[in-house]
Every structure is written in structure tokens, then in C-alpha cells.
Design an enzyme around this catalytic site. Structure first.
Site, PDB file in Angstrom:
ATOM      1  N   HIS A 208     -11.637   4.786 -23.143  1.00 58.32           N
ATOM      2  CA  HIS A 208     -11.098   6.195 -22.675  1.00 58.32           C
ATOM      3  C   HIS A 208     -10.878   6.826 -24.091  1.00 58.32           C
ATOM      4  O   HIS A 208     -10.542   6.169 -25.169  1.00 58.32           O
ATOM      5  CB  HIS A 208     -10.111   6.188 -21.833  1.00 58.32           C
ATOM      6  CG  HIS A 208     -10.448   6.000 -20.301  1.00 58.32           C
ATOM      7  ND1 HIS A 208     -10.663   6.931 -19.350  1.00 58.32           N
ATOM      8  CD2 HIS A 208     -10.727   4.911 -19.860  1.00 58.32           C
ATOM      9  CE1 HIS A 208     -11.235   6.247 -18.229  1.00 58.32           C
ATOM     10  NE2 HIS A 208     -11.163   5.348 -18.514  1.00 58.32           N
ATOM     11  N   CYS A 239      -8.184   7.530 -14.702  1.00 57.78           N
ATOM     12  CA  CYS A 239      -7.522   6.529 -13.349  1.00 57.78           C
ATOM     13  C   CYS A 239      -6.451   7.282 -12.731  1.00 57.78           C
ATOM     14  O   CYS A 239      -5.496   7.891 -13.466  1.00 57.78           O
ATOM     15  CB  CYS A 239      -7.324   5.378 -13.937  1.00 57.78           C
ATOM     16  SG  CYS A 239      -6.565   4.314 -12.596  1.00 57.78           S
TER      17      CYS A 239
HETATM   18  P1  HMG Z   1      -3.421  -1.575   0.455  1.00 58.03           P
HETATM   19  O1  HMG Z   1      -2.797  -0.288   1.244  1.00 58.03           O
HETATM   20  O2  HMG Z   1      -2.498  -2.600  -0.184  1.00 58.03           O
HETATM   21  O3  HMG Z   1      -4.555  -2.378   1.361  1.00 58.03           O
HETATM   22  O4  HMG Z   1      -4.265  -0.753  -0.586  1.00 58.03           O
HETATM   23  P2  HMG Z   1      -4.563  -3.269   2.819  1.00 58.03           P
HETATM   24  O5  HMG Z   1      -5.344  -4.107   2.525  1.00 58.03           O
HETATM   25  O6  HMG Z   1      -3.182  -3.039   3.417  1.00 58.03           O
HETATM   26  O7  HMG Z   1      -5.453  -1.952   3.517  1.00 58.03           O
HETATM   27  C1  HMG Z   1      -4.739  -0.716   3.744  1.00 58.03           C
HETATM   28  C2  HMG Z   1      -6.010   0.093   4.279  1.00 58.03           C
HETATM   29  O8  HMG Z   1      -7.208   0.290   3.660  1.00 58.03           O
HETATM   30  C3  HMG Z   1      -6.864  -0.471   5.835  1.00 58.03           C
HETATM   31  O9  HMG Z   1      -7.196   0.679   6.559  1.00 58.03           O
HETATM   32  C4  HMG Z   1      -7.980  -1.295   5.263  1.00 58.03           C
HETATM   33  O10 HMG Z   1      -8.685  -1.483   6.108  1.00 58.03           O
HETATM   34  C5  HMG Z   1      -8.217  -0.278   4.203  1.00 58.03           C
HETATM   35  P3  HMG Z   1      -6.212   1.135   7.733  1.00 58.03           P
HETATM   36  O11 HMG Z   1      -6.022  -0.167   8.456  1.00 58.03           O
HETATM   37  O12 HMG Z   1      -5.073   1.754   7.308  1.00 58.03           O
HETATM   38  O13 HMG Z   1      -7.101   2.032   8.281  1.00 58.03           O
HETATM   39  N1  HMG Z   1      -8.910  -0.777   3.116  1.00 58.03           N
HETATM   40  C6  HMG Z   1     -10.250  -0.488   2.488  1.00 58.03           C
HETATM   41  N2  HMG Z   1     -11.004   0.617   2.943  1.00 58.03           N
HETATM   42  C7  HMG Z   1     -12.171   0.612   1.920  1.00 58.03           C
HETATM   43  N3  HMG Z   1     -12.537   0.061   1.120  1.00 58.03           N
HETATM   44  C8  HMG Z   1     -11.621  -1.025   0.663  1.00 58.03           C
HETATM   45  C9  HMG Z   1     -10.455  -1.239   1.527  1.00 58.03           C
HETATM   46  N4  HMG Z   1      -9.589  -2.285   1.279  1.00 58.03           N
HETATM   47  C10 HMG Z   1      -8.468  -1.914   2.238  1.00 58.03           C
HETATM   48  N5  HMG Z   1     -12.027  -1.793  -0.419  1.00 58.03           N
HETATM   49  C11 HMG Z   1      -6.403  -0.997  -1.912  1.00 58.03           C
HETATM   50  C12 HMG Z   1      -5.224  -1.884  -1.340  1.00 58.03           C
HETATM   51  C13 HMG Z   1      -6.889  -1.983  -2.896  1.00 58.03           C
HETATM   52  C14 HMG Z   1      -7.275  -1.008  -0.775  1.00 58.03           C
HETATM   53  C15 HMG Z   1      -6.113   0.460  -2.469  1.00 58.03           C
HETATM   54  O14 HMG Z   1      -4.927   0.193  -3.066  1.00 58.03           O
HETATM   55  C16 HMG Z   1      -7.466   0.869  -3.142  1.00 58.03           C
HETATM   56  O15 HMG Z   1      -8.306   1.259  -2.614  1.00 58.03           O
HETATM   57  N6  HMG Z   1      -7.008   1.374  -4.352  1.00 58.03           N
HETATM   58  C17 HMG Z   1      -7.966   1.987  -5.155  1.00 58.03           C
HETATM   59  C18 HMG Z   1      -7.802   1.794  -6.663  1.00 58.03           C
HETATM   60  C19 HMG Z   1      -8.666   2.495  -7.362  1.00 58.03           C
HETATM   61  O16 HMG Z   1      -9.716   2.961  -6.926  1.00 58.03           O
HETATM   62  N7  HMG Z   1      -8.314   2.562  -8.600  1.00 58.03           N
HETATM   63  C20 HMG Z   1      -9.132   3.459  -9.785  1.00 58.03           C
HETATM   64  C21 HMG Z   1     -10.405   2.313 -10.380  1.00 58.03           C
HETATM   65  S1  HMG Z   1      -9.764   1.142 -11.558  1.00 58.03           S
HETATM   66  C22 HMG Z   1     -10.042   2.100 -12.950  1.00 58.03           C
HETATM   67  O17 HMG Z   1     -10.160   3.218 -12.582  1.00 58.03           O
HETATM   68  C23 HMG Z   1     -10.020   1.369 -14.205  1.00 58.03           C
HETATM   69  C24 HMG Z   1     -11.254   1.218 -14.726  1.00 58.03           C
HETATM   70  O18 HMG Z   1     -11.946   2.522 -14.916  1.00 58.03           O
HETATM   71  C25 HMG Z   1     -11.085   0.606 -16.149  1.00 58.03           C
HETATM   72  C26 HMG Z   1     -10.053   1.106 -17.037  1.00 58.03           C
HETATM   73  O19 HMG Z   1     -10.456   2.184 -17.466  1.00 58.03           O
HETATM   74  O20 HMG Z   1      -9.324   0.598 -17.457  1.00 58.03           O
HETATM   75  C27 HMG Z   1     -12.261   0.333 -13.842  1.00 58.03           C
HETATM   76 MG    MG Z   2     -11.689   3.871 -16.766  1.00 58.01          MG
END
Ligand code: HMG
Ligand code: MG
Length: 310
Positions: A208, A239
Site C-alpha cells: 500500500h 482494508c
Molecule cells: P463471522 O461472523 O465470524 O463468521 O465472520 P461466521 O462463520 O460466524 O458466519 C457469520 C455469517 O457469515 C453466516 O451467515 C455465514 O454463513 C456467513 P448468517 O448465518 O449470519 O446469514 N459467512 C459467509 N458468507 C459469505 N462468504 C463467506 C462467509 N463466511 C461466513 N466466506 C468472516 C467471519 C470471515 C466471514 C467475516 O469476518 C468476513 O467476511 N470478513 C471479511 C474480511 C475482509 O474481507 N477483509 C478485507 C480483505 S483482507 C485485506 O484487505 C488485506 C489484503 O489486501 C492484504 C493487505 O493489504 O495486507 C489481502
Molecule cells: Mg491490501
């Protein structure tokens, strides 16, 4: 040392995931067309995450599906935070997935609601399935230099996580400077140390540009033999769960750096400038990388031949 540099375009995922304006699937597909025309090696089409956590990424299955109609599956990857994301991604046609482990417990909790030990166990299982199913895996080690919650990160932790993820079977470890805190000397030091035990080809960088050191950091990594880089069109990125994370290093900045250094990225500069213009128009927030203005006013220096600087 190879003169080919591979750019993985992350604008459709990192670029859009924290945008105040949520692009429609149709707008994301329009951007996909424009990115395919640029000649970037690969495109991160989006993420299969909870739509409650990141509503900007809802509909990634449709965006990926659109891309797959236009180009082969090997051109695309998608971010998956857990097994559910992996399964949804593979069902949508993905053949390359990006797993993310942060180097600190607090960042893992904030990002994906898991401890480091929990996400490492998830990664081990997902990578095992991916290997059986012939799906490529990039394993990201986020906050590799500094964490917004825990401060400076020990390089030993980053190296150890990377080695473990590669030992699980990940194809590449991607060292990510989530909040753009790294400086070129730190990048050189880390990769010099890492490359003692890991082939440079199995490493990639995701910088970044928060403190305007993105391009310098890319150059420092190139000097250490790294040839795979994430970049984002127009310098968009951030993020939602890492305070202080601003845009990724811009695709146009890395592309110009590489060409001036005689390194081939396969980029079509005219198409890339058009893609920057499109992302500016679609988001209303992208400014374009620092090379954008110069490139857009010197297009006559670029021949018709793909990516060649006159
Ligand atoms: P949680 O609440 O702990 O998950 O979230 P859960 O397992 O208890 O599930 C909660 C709900 O989410 C449930 O649905 C699941 O079915 C659903 P409900 O019963 O409430 O209707 N669920 C999902 N739905 C779609 N896709 C999935 C999924 N998993 C569970 N994969 C969770 C945990 C990981 C899901 C949540 O925190 C999340 O989605 N976080 C997103 C994190 C994210 O996108 N961060 C940004 C990307 S990382 C980044 O940017 C860094 C990077 O660029 C590198 C850098 O710069 O360092 C890569
Ligand atoms: Mg990133």
C-alpha cells in the site's frame, strides 16, 4: 535474473472493498473489461466474504463469471477468508484463491474474527483441499511490517508464517504491507532474509502506498529477485478493518517503473490509461497514480506495439 515482471491487478477487490460508493455488478464488469485490455498477468476479481462484513464485494460470483466468459480461469484469482469462501469461489469457477493470515492476533481478530492459530488451521485444511482439486493458492501474510493495533511486526514471525503456509502447499506467499508502513531498507532486509530459505519465485509483494513509498518498496523487492507484484489501477485500495490503510501502489506507477528499468510487464499503456480514466469516473474518488498525469500527456511516446516505450 528474469526481466519479466508479473502484475496481479487487485483494483476490483482491494480497490473497491472500502469505497464509500458501492459499484454495481455491471460497473465492476465494465472495469473487468478495461483491466483485461491492459494486459496485466492476472486479475483479482473480488472476494467471497460475508456481504454483511464487506457489502462492496456482494456479487463477486457474477463478476468472476463475467471474466470467465472473456478469458481463461488462469487469469483470475479471488480472496477467500475461510472454507465457506473457498467453496463458494470454486463453485463459481475460481481456479486460484487468495487466503489471508495477518502476522498479529489482533489484526486477525479484527479482519476475520479468528486468532492466528485458528486461521492457520483453516489455511492448512483449505490448502489441502485446493491441492486435491488442482486450485492454486496464494497465501497472504498481512501487516507484515506494522500492525495498526500492535505496532512493529517482527520479521521472524512473517518468515515463519510464510514458511508454514508454503509447507502446507500454498503456491506463493504474498508479503503484504497492509497500512503502507514499510520503507525500502526494511523491504530489502526482509526479502534478503526470506530468500535464504525460500525461492524468490514463490514470493510476491502487496504494497500500500500510504506514505508514498510504494514504488520505492517495489524497486527494493525487485532488487532482491521478486518478480510478482499486486497493484491497483488508479492507486485505489484499503482494508475496511485496518485503520490507516490507504490505496495500493498504482498499476500505472509499477508499469512505468518496470519499463524505464527495461523490465517487461506485458502492459498496454494506452489501455491502462483508459482503465485509470474509467476507475476515476466510476468511483469518483480514485485520483490515478503519480505516473498517470505524465503517461496521459505523453502517449505519443508509446508505440502501437504492446507495452513498448518509444
Ligand atoms: P463471522 O461472523 O465470524 O463468521 O465472520 P461466521 O462463520 O460466524 O458466519 C457469520 C455469517 O457469515 C453466516 O451467515 C455465514 O454463513 C456467513 P448468517 O448465518 O449470519 O446469514 N459467512 C459467509 N458468507 C459469505 N462468504 C463467506 C462467509 N463466511 C461466513 N466466506 C468472516 C467471519 C470471515 C466471514 C467475516 O469476518 C468476513 O467476511 N470478513 C471479511 C474480511 C475482509 O474481507 N477483509 C478485507 C480483505 S483482507 C485485506 O484487505 C488485506 C489484503 O489486501 C492484504 C493487505 O493489504 O495486507 C489481502
Ligand atoms: Mg491490501
Amino acid at each position: 535474473m528474469s526481466s519479466r515482471v508479473f502484475l496481479n491487478e487487485v483494483g476490483l477487490r482491494d480497490g473497491l472493498q472500502a469505497q464509500p460508493k458501492h459499484l454495481t455488478v455491471a460497473e465492476r464488469c465494465q472495469l473487468m473489461d478495461s483491466l483485461l485490455a491492459c494486459g496485466v498477468s492476472t486479475i483479482e476479481a473480488g472476494s467471497f466474504v460475508s456481504p454483511k462484513a464487506v457489502p462492496q464485494m456482494a456479487g463477486t460470483d457474477e463478476v468472476l463469471g463475467y471474466g470467465l466468459e472473456k478469458a481463461s480461469a488462469s487469469r483470475f484469482n479471488v480472496l477467500v477468508p475461510n472454507r465457506k469462501g473457498y467453496e463458494l469461489a470454486v463453485a463459481a469457477g475460481a481456479r486460484e484463491v487468495n487466503l489471508v493470515v495477518s502476522a498479529t492476533d489482533t489484526m486477525n481478530q479484527k479482519n476475520i474474527n479468528m486468532s492466528t492459530a485458528q486461521i492457520m488451521a483453516v489455511c492448512e485444511g483449505v490448502i489441502e483441499s485446493a491441492k486435491q482439486e488442482g486450485v492454486r493458492v496464494n497465501a497472504y501474510v498481512a501487516v507484515a511490517f506494522e500492525c495498526p493495533f500492535e505496532g512493529r511486526v517482527d520479521s521472524g514471525q512473517v518468515i515463519s508464517l510464510s514458511q508454514r503456509l508454503l509447507a502446507y502447499g500454498a503456491d506463493r506467499a504474498v508479503i503484504a504491507d497492509t497500512i503502507g508502513a514499510a520503507s525500502p531498507f526494511q523491504v530489502s532486509r526482509l526479502f534478503r532474509e526470506m530468500c535464504r530459505g525460500i525461492q524468490p519465485d514463490r514470493l510476491a509483494c502487496h504494497f500500500h502506498d500510504t506514505r508514498a513509498m510504494g514504488v520505492a518498496n517495489v524497486y527494493a523487492a525487485i532488487e532482491q529477485g521478486i518478480r510478482h507484484f499486486d497493484s491497483s489501477i488508479g492507486g485505489l485500495g484499503g482494508c475496511p478493518f485496518a485503520p490507516g490503510a490507504s490505496g495500493n501502489v498504482a498499476t500505472e506507477d509499477i508499469a512505468l517503473l518496470c519499463h524505464q528499468e527495461g523490465l517487461d510487464t506485458g502492459i498496454n499503456f494506452a489501455a491502462m490509461v483508459e482503465a485509470v480514466e474509467l476507475v476515476k469516473q466510476l468511483t469518483g474518488t480514485a485520483k490515478g497514480g503519480r505516473a498517470y498525469y505524465w503517461l496521459s500527456t505523453h502517449m505519443e511516446r508509446f508505440t502501437e506495439k504492446k507495452g513498448e516505450v518509444a
